[in-house]
Design an enzyme around this catalytic site. Structure first.
Site, PDB file in Angstrom:
ATOM      1  CG  ASP A  93      -1.723  -0.988   1.202  1.00  0.00           C
ATOM      2  OD1 ASP A  93      -1.789  -1.937   0.487  1.00  0.00           O
ATOM      3  OD2 ASP A  93      -2.835  -1.267   2.030  1.00  0.00           O
ATOM      4  CE  LYS A 159      -4.639   2.018   3.380  1.00  0.00           C
ATOM      5  NZ  LYS A 159      -3.488   1.321   3.785  1.00  0.00           N
ATOM      6  CE  LYS A 188      -6.141  -1.597   3.142  1.00  0.00           C
ATOM      7  NZ  LYS A 188      -5.110  -1.850   3.491  1.00  0.00           N
TER       8      LYS A 188
END
Length: 228
Positions: A93, A159, A188
């Protein structure tokens, strides 16, 4: 209604605080096994340890790159991603260069993401790359642009948040991000997801992955006091 089993497989069981110890990471991995979470998300220094603990399970090790500010150089982010994958991370990430995005330096943002995607997938093509856009600092137009750049760069997910900014995931942001990426990427949601009800709201808005340190509470139907 989404089943609790399905929700468990959407959770990145997360522990990113500065004071996390090896014992804490061990507990995190044990909980992930108990509840069958999709992954554990830990800081890069803990990737080798978590990978060892989870080597005989289906649970992935996820880590963070350029975290939490996104302000390290592209070369450093790429190396960090490459090192993490070499040491067992199957998901990364990364945080975008937020300042570059806000300055309209889109080519810079694009290249930053591309280099991380290339470094991670170059080590292992099955690695999942998620791009943290840190929605709390962006206008809606900037959120859309960040998502478009992430897709163009070859990321698998966009995300919402690091959990270390001024705010976390909102239903509105998840909807906007899903509308922007369509079927080209997944979303996400992270930051502030503390209960089963929160999780359901994010899933209904379009999230297919949830980053939270409250995974156990969510599965037990409780409300957690955790920040992330």
């Amino acid at each position: 209604m989404v089943s609790s089993t399905k929700i468990a497989q959407m959770i990145d069981h997360t522990l990113l605080k500065a004071t996390a110890t090896y014992a804490d990471i061990e507990k995190l991995c044990q909980e992930a096994k108990e509840f069958n979470f999709k992954s554990v998300c830990v800081n890069p220094a803990f990737v080798p340890f978590a990978s060892q603990l989870l080597k005989d399970s289906e649970i992935k090790v996820c880590t963070v790159i350029g975290f939490p500010l996104g302000a390290t150089s592209t070369a450093v982010k790429a190396y960090e991603a490459s090192w993490a994958v070499e040491n067992g991370a199957l998901e990364v990430d990364m945080v975008i260069n937020i300042g570059a995005l806000k300055a309209g330096r889109y080519e810079e943002v694009l290249e930053d993401i591309k280099e991380v995607v290339s470094a991670a997938k170059g080590k292992n093509p099955t690695v999942v790359v998620k791009v943290i856009i840190e929605t709390c600092y962006l206008t809606d137009e900037e959120k859309i642009k960040a998502c478009e750049l992430a897709v163009e760069a070859g990321a698998d997910f966009v995300k919402t948040s690091t959990g270390f900014g001024t705010g976390g995931a909102t239903v509105e942001d998840v909807r906007l991000m899903k509308r922007t990426v369509g079927e080209k990427a997944e979303v996400k949601a992270s930051g502030g997801i503390r209960s089963f009800a929160d999780a359901i709201k994010m899933i209904e808005a379009g999230a297919t992955r949830l980053g939270t340190s409250s995974g156990v509470s969510i599965m037990q139907g409780l409300v957690s006091g955790e920040d992330y």
